[in-house]
Write a protein that holds these residues in place. Structure first.
Motif, PDB file in Angstrom:
ATOM      1  N   GLY A   1      50.342  46.312  44.256  1.00  0.00           N
ATOM      2  CA  GLY A   1      50.196  45.477  45.440  1.00  0.00           C
ATOM      3  C   GLY A   1      49.409  44.200  45.130  1.00  0.00           C
ATOM      4  N   ASN A   2      48.968  43.508  46.213  1.00  0.00           N
ATOM      5  CA  ASN A   2      48.235  42.259  46.081  1.00  0.00           C
ATOM      6  C   ASN A   2      46.726  42.534  46.072  1.00  0.00           C
ATOM      7  OD1 ASN A   2      50.567  40.644  46.057  1.00  0.00           O
ATOM      8  ND2 ASN A   2      50.643  40.690  48.321  1.00  0.00           N
ATOM      9  N   TYR A   3      46.054  41.897  45.140  1.00  0.00           N
ATOM     10  CA  TYR A   3      44.608  42.003  45.039  1.00  0.00           C
ATOM     11  C   TYR A   3      44.028  40.591  45.167  1.00  0.00           C
ATOM     12  CZ  TYR A   3      44.921  46.848  43.464  1.00  0.00           C
ATOM     13  OH  TYR A   3      45.161  48.199  43.392  1.00  0.00           O
ATOM     14  N   THR A   4      42.840  40.526  45.833  1.00  0.00           N
ATOM     15  CA  THR A   4      42.174  39.241  46.024  1.00  0.00           C
ATOM     16  C   THR A   4      40.745  39.323  45.478  1.00  0.00           C
ATOM     17  OG1 THR A   4      43.442  38.800  48.025  1.00  0.00           O
ATOM     18  CG2 THR A   4      41.446  37.493  47.700  1.00  0.00           C
ATOM     19  N   CYS A   5      40.430  38.326  44.673  1.00  0.00           N
ATOM     20  CA  CYS A   5      39.089  38.217  44.113  1.00  0.00           C
ATOM     21  C   CYS A   5      38.355  37.067  44.862  1.00  0.00           C
ATOM     22  CB  CYS A   5      39.161  37.922  42.635  1.00  0.00           C
ATOM     23  SG  CYS A   5      37.600  37.400  41.891  1.00  0.00           S
ATOM     24  N   LYS A   6      37.179  37.362  45.420  1.00  0.00           N
ATOM     25  CA  LYS A   6      36.442  36.346  46.185  1.00  0.00           C
ATOM     26  C   LYS A   6      35.052  36.154  45.569  1.00  0.00           C
ATOM     27  CE  LYS A   6      34.900  37.233  50.316  1.00  0.00           C
ATOM     28  NZ  LYS A   6      34.857  37.468  51.776  1.00  0.00           N
ATOM     29  N   GLU A   7      34.768  34.871  45.288  1.00  0.00           N
ATOM     30  CA  GLU A   7      33.490  34.499  44.673  1.00  0.00           C
ATOM     31  C   GLU A   7      32.637  33.728  45.697  1.00  0.00           C
ATOM     32  OE1 GLU A   7      31.797  31.535  41.177  1.00  0.00           O
ATOM     33  OE2 GLU A   7      33.910  31.525  41.740  1.00  0.00           O
ATOM     34  N   VAL A   8      31.353  34.071  45.797  1.00  0.00           N
ATOM     35  CA  VAL A   8      30.431  33.389  46.712  1.00  0.00           C
ATOM     36  C   VAL A   8      29.365  32.721  45.858  1.00  0.00           C
ATOM     37  CG1 VAL A   8      28.793  33.645  48.611  1.00  0.00           C
ATOM     38  CG2 VAL A   8      30.845  35.094  48.495  1.00  0.00           C
ATOM     39  N   LEU A   9      29.307  31.408  45.935  1.00  0.00           N
ATOM     40  CA  LEU A   9      28.332  30.619  45.183  1.00  0.00           C
ATOM     41  C   LEU A   9      27.773  29.524  46.099  1.00  0.00           C
ATOM     42  CD1 LEU A   9      26.867  29.876  42.551  1.00  0.00           C
ATOM     43  CD2 LEU A   9      28.849  28.445  41.962  1.00  0.00           C
ATOM     44  N   ASN A  10      26.448  29.632  46.391  1.00  0.00           N
ATOM     45  CA  ASN A  10      25.815  28.671  47.274  1.00  0.00           C
ATOM     46  C   ASN A  10      26.589  28.517  48.572  1.00  0.00           C
ATOM     47  OD1 ASN A  10      23.774  28.149  45.355  1.00  0.00           O
ATOM     48  ND2 ASN A  10      25.069  26.544  44.361  1.00  0.00           N
ATOM     49  N   LYS A  11      26.909  29.652  49.103  1.00  0.00           N
ATOM     50  CA  LYS A  11      27.639  29.735  50.370  1.00  0.00           C
ATOM     51  C   LYS A  11      29.041  29.108  50.297  1.00  0.00           C
ATOM     52  CE  LYS A  11      23.466  29.849  53.201  1.00  0.00           C
ATOM     53  NZ  LYS A  11      22.726  29.267  54.365  1.00  0.00           N
ATOM     54  N   THR A  12      29.519  28.919  49.065  1.00  0.00           N
ATOM     55  CA  THR A  12      30.905  28.423  48.878  1.00  0.00           C
ATOM     56  C   THR A  12      31.740  29.584  48.377  1.00  0.00           C
ATOM     57  OG1 THR A  12      30.086  26.207  48.341  1.00  0.00           O
ATOM     58  CG2 THR A  12      32.336  26.773  47.654  1.00  0.00           C
ATOM     59  N   VAL A  13      32.893  29.753  49.045  1.00  0.00           N
ATOM     60  CA  VAL A  13      33.752  30.897  48.722  1.00  0.00           C
ATOM     61  C   VAL A  13      34.975  30.390  47.969  1.00  0.00           C
ATOM     62  CG1 VAL A  13      35.116  32.772  49.625  1.00  0.00           C
ATOM     63  CG2 VAL A  13      32.960  32.131  50.749  1.00  0.00           C
ATOM     64  N   ARG A  14      35.259  31.076  46.847  1.00  0.00           N
ATOM     65  CA  ARG A  14      36.484  30.819  46.078  1.00  0.00           C
ATOM     66  C   ARG A  14      37.276  32.127  45.981  1.00  0.00           C
ATOM     67  NH1 ARG A  14      34.260  27.331  40.871  1.00  0.00           N
ATOM     68  NH2 ARG A  14      33.440  25.536  42.054  1.00  0.00           N
ATOM     69  N   GLU A  15      38.574  31.991  46.136  1.00  0.00           N
ATOM     70  CA  GLU A  15      39.439  33.181  46.079  1.00  0.00           C
ATOM     71  C   GLU A  15      40.482  33.041  44.971  1.00  0.00           C
ATOM     72  OE1 GLU A  15      41.206  33.778  49.853  1.00  0.00           O
ATOM     73  OE2 GLU A  15      39.341  34.397  50.838  1.00  0.00           O
ATOM     74  N   HIS A  16      40.806  34.215  44.413  1.00  0.00           N
ATOM     75  CA  HIS A  16      41.856  34.275  43.374  1.00  0.00           C
ATOM     76  C   HIS A  16      42.712  35.519  43.653  1.00  0.00           C
ATOM     77  CE1 HIS A  16      43.870  33.904  39.538  1.00  0.00           C
ATOM     78  NE2 HIS A  16      43.586  35.191  39.288  1.00  0.00           N
ATOM     79  N   ARG A  17      44.019  35.259  43.818  1.00  0.00           N
ATOM     80  CA  ARG A  17      44.931  36.359  44.186  1.00  0.00           C
ATOM     81  C   ARG A  17      45.733  36.821  42.957  1.00  0.00           C
ATOM     82  NH1 ARG A  17      44.754  33.081  48.666  1.00  0.00           N
ATOM     83  NH2 ARG A  17      44.307  34.143  50.646  1.00  0.00           N
ATOM     84  N   VAL A  18      45.818  38.125  42.850  1.00  0.00           N
ATOM     85  CA  VAL A  18      46.544  38.759  41.742  1.00  0.00           C
ATOM     86  C   VAL A  18      47.497  39.811  42.323  1.00  0.00           C
ATOM     87  CG1 VAL A  18      46.355  40.106  39.625  1.00  0.00           C
ATOM     88  CG2 VAL A  18      44.603  38.403  40.175  1.00  0.00           C
ATOM     89  N   GLN A  19      48.738  39.769  41.854  1.00  0.00           N
ATOM     90  CA  GLN A  19      49.714  40.793  42.253  1.00  0.00           C
ATOM     91  C   GLN A  19      49.846  41.809  41.116  1.00  0.00           C
ATOM     92  OE1 GLN A  19      53.694  39.416  42.963  1.00  0.00           O
ATOM     93  NE2 GLN A  19      54.352  41.366  43.894  1.00  0.00           N
ATOM     94  N   LEU A  20      49.583  43.039  41.453  1.00  0.00           N
ATOM     95  CA  LEU A  20      49.675  44.129  40.468  1.00  0.00           C
ATOM     96  C   LEU A  20      50.965  44.919  40.699  1.00  0.00           C
ATOM     97  CD1 LEU A  20      48.535  45.897  38.190  1.00  0.00           C
ATOM     98  CD2 LEU A  20      47.319  47.215  39.963  1.00  0.00           C
ATOM     99  N   LEU A  21      51.790  44.964  39.655  1.00  0.00           N
ATOM    100  CA  LEU A  21      53.015  45.773  39.681  1.00  0.00           C
ATOM    101  C   LEU A  21      52.823  46.979  38.755  1.00  0.00           C
ATOM    102  CD1 LEU A  21      55.712  42.952  39.415  1.00  0.00           C
ATOM    103  CD2 LEU A  21      54.822  44.049  41.488  1.00  0.00           C
ATOM    104  N   VAL A  22      53.039  48.134  39.298  1.00  0.00           N
ATOM    105  CA  VAL A  22      52.857  49.359  38.519  1.00  0.00           C
ATOM    106  C   VAL A  22      54.242  49.878  38.148  1.00  0.00           C
ATOM    107  CG1 VAL A  22      51.932  51.690  38.466  1.00  0.00           C
ATOM    108  CG2 VAL A  22      50.709  49.880  39.693  1.00  0.00           C
ATOM    109  N   ALA A  23      54.493  49.939  36.834  1.00  0.00           N
ATOM    110  CA  ALA A  23      55.779  50.449  36.321  1.00  0.00           C
ATOM    111  C   ALA A  23      55.613  51.905  35.912  1.00  0.00           C
ATOM    112  CB  ALA A  23      56.241  49.621  35.129  1.00  0.00           C
ATOM    113  N   SER A  24      56.606  52.714  36.281  1.00  0.00           N
ATOM    114  CA  SER A  24      56.568  54.141  35.949  1.00  0.00           C
ATOM    115  C   SER A  24      57.816  54.503  35.133  1.00  0.00           C
ATOM    116  CB  SER A  24      56.543  54.976  37.235  1.00  0.00           C
ATOM    117  OG  SER A  24      56.649  56.355  36.934  1.00  0.00           O
TER     118      SER A  24
END
Length: 556
Positions: free
Chosen positions: A100-123
């Motif tokens: 599924g979709n994963y989101t990484c959120k960084e907080v620095l001096n009350k500033t928020v940065r986001e980075h989205r990653v889509q994880l596909l699991v193969a079986s």
């Protein structure tokens, strides 16, 4: 509500971070990561500052789900989750539901940065299974099929998402060939009219389109076929030694059949016993000593093939027989001529060896071809030809000897050598004697009856039954014929007797004619007979011509 393992301060901090909206100018990037089920994956939070106050990971969009993992809070422990470099999320023992979709959120001096990653699991792919039917397995795992059958090949696998599945065929000592490829978790195809060229390794390969991982399953296939006919049996004599060889031949099958010789017995408890170990091959040969009493014994060959298991036995039999002979017991040859002695084997199994012997006192001395002797054999018939026959060297007894492992038979031929006879002289003498006999008989006939050609019927009237007969007689004949004519009054034949005058001259004979009283005859005869009597009187006028003719013959 209290969550086990979480303090009130941690819960308050997590709730605040979850509800914290992104700041202005927040930058977001997208990335797709593929992981394999059961393995580990690292989701990297890009462009994270080393001075960041806090890094949080969400399985989804921030604000929609609670944080999955935070660098600044104590969340429920999940051994599968951890942070790498205080920013990247490490997930071990991946499960399909981790995708599924994963989101990484960084907080620095009350500033928020986001980075989205889509994880596909193969079986997978896993559990790739190849099935060939109808087929039967061998102990080593190889399967075989009957070439007359229609064979179905199938392959299945477990994979997420659906794999790409392909078939390859590798004949012995050749490179593999890919002949079909489909998308899905299973594939099926069929083959008909198989032959030996279809033998080899059949491999099915399933490949996961996400992970690129593949798995292959291989089966070795053998194409079998049974012999088309029944076994053929025969017996023969070994080239070295007087040994009996039993041959059983059953060709045309693959693999080779199993052949077994047995001897048929009369004992019900042991009706059949194995002659020797079973042989594998198209032909099986069994060698037996001739010391046994083999005459009349019957041997059976039992053939079996892997495709005929459970079916009726396929057999052939052979019966052993001692030889029997037929010859011409007496033969004759003329000195200097040629004669052939014939000896025929009427019955023998295996075929007997035929030899000719000359000296009865030394029966082992065999006549060898060469010189004046020629030995030929065609089938079961042997001929001994002797050229330029000699009375002293060739006359006597000859022995025809026939032998096989079941017995020995001898027959004698007596040869007589004679001097040649002049056949031409004998035939000429016989012809001369026959000609002389014919001439003598002809002379006797002409001498005793020279007028034979003049006797018989001279004149015959087609309208009358009257017959005139000219008879050479003396006077007594005339009176006897007249008495017979008078005795048979109803006779229609008037006999005329010509008397030959003894005093006749060479000019001719004198003829005297005597007839009955015409008046008496007319009174007794009918009108028709009267007419015949008149014609008779007319015909008498020609007798002077006969008299002249007779006188000419007598004079000559």
């Amino acid at each position: 509500m209290r969550v086990p393992g979480w303090s009130p301060a941690a819960l308050l901090l997590a709730a605040c971070l979850w509800r914290l909206p992104p700041g202005r100018g927040a930058a977001g990037t997208e990335e797709v990561i593929v992981g394999e089920a059961g393995k580990s994956v690292v989701l990297v939070c890009r462009n994270v500052s080393e001075r960041a106050d806090e890094v949080d990971w969400f399985h989804g969009d921030p604000g929609a789900v609670p944080p999955l993992f935070s660098s600044n809070a104590t969340l429920p422990e999940d051994a599968r989750l951890s942070l790498v470099d205080n920013s990247s999320l490490h997930i071990s023992a991946l499960r399909p539901q981790d995708g599924g979709n994963y989101t990484c959120k960084e907080v620095l001096n009350k500033t928020v940065r986001e980075h989205r990653v889509q994880l596909l699991v193969a079986s997978g792919p896993s559990n790739v299974i190849v099935s060939i039917s109808p087929a039967a397995p061998l102990p080593n795992g190889t399967v075989y099929v009957d070439k007359r059958n229609t064979v179905m090949f199938s392959c299945t696998s477990n994979s997420h998402p659906e794999p790409t599945m392909g078939w390859t065929f590798q004949p012995p000592s050749s490179a593999p060939e890919t002949f079909t490829e489909v998308n899905g978790t299973s594939t099926v195809y069929t083959l008909q009219n198989l032959s030996l060229r279809f033998q080899g390794n059949y491999s099915c390969t399933a490949r996961n389109p996400l992970s690129g991982r593949s798995q292959t399953s291989t089966k070795e296939l053998l194409v079998y076929y049974s012999p088309p006919s029944v076994p053929r049996c025969w017996a023969q004599t070994a080239q070295v030694g007087l040994m009996l060889q039993l041959f059983c031949n059953w060709p045309g099958g693959y693999p080779h059949p199993v052949l077994q010789w047995t001897e048929e017995g009369r004992d019900l408890e042991n009706s059949s016993w194995v002659v020797n170990a079973t042989g594998t091959g198209d032909t099986h040969v069994e060698t037996l000593s001739s010391s046994r009493l083999l005459h009349g014994k019957e041997f059976k060959c039992v053939g079996s093939h892997i495709l005929k298991q459970g079916k009726a036995e396929t057999t052939c039999t052979v019966q052993i027989k001692a030889p029997s002979l037929a010859t011409e017991p007496l033969k004759t040859c003329f000195v200097g001529g040629t004669v052939s002695l014939t000896c025929q084997v009427m019955e023998s199994n295996p075929p007997a060896r035929i030899s000719w012997l000359r000296n009865v006192s030394q029966p082992e001395v065999e006549i060898q071809p060469g010189g004046r002797y020629l030995v030929t054999q065609e089938g079961s018939v042997s001929n001994l030809t002797i050229q330029n026959c000699s009375h002293d060297a060739d006359e006597g007894y000859y022995v025809c000897k026939a032998e096989n492992p079941a017995g020995l038979k001898e027959a004698y031929v007596s040869l007589t050598v004679k001097k040649p006879v002049n056949i031409v002289g004998v035939v000429g003498a016989v012809v001369v004697l026959l000609l002389l006999g014919v001439l003598v008989i002809s002379g006797i006939i002409l001498y005793y009856n020279p007028l034979l050609c003049l006797k018989g019927s001279i004149f015959r009237n087609q309208d009358s039954d009257d017959v005139f007969v000219l008879v050479d007689s003396d006077g007594e004949g005339e009176e006897e014929e007249r008495e017979e004519e008078e005795a048979t009054g109803n006779s229609n034949v008037h006999q005329v007797t010509a008397l030959v005058n003894g005093n006749s001259t060479q000019a001719g004979y004198g003829y005297h004619f005597t007839e009955s009283d015409s008046s008496e005859l007319h009174s007794e005869l009918s009108t028709e007979e009267v007419e015949r009597e008149e014609r008779l009187t007319t015909q008498r006028q020609i007798f002077p011509f006969l008299a002249e003719m007779d006188g000419t013959v007598g004079g000559s």
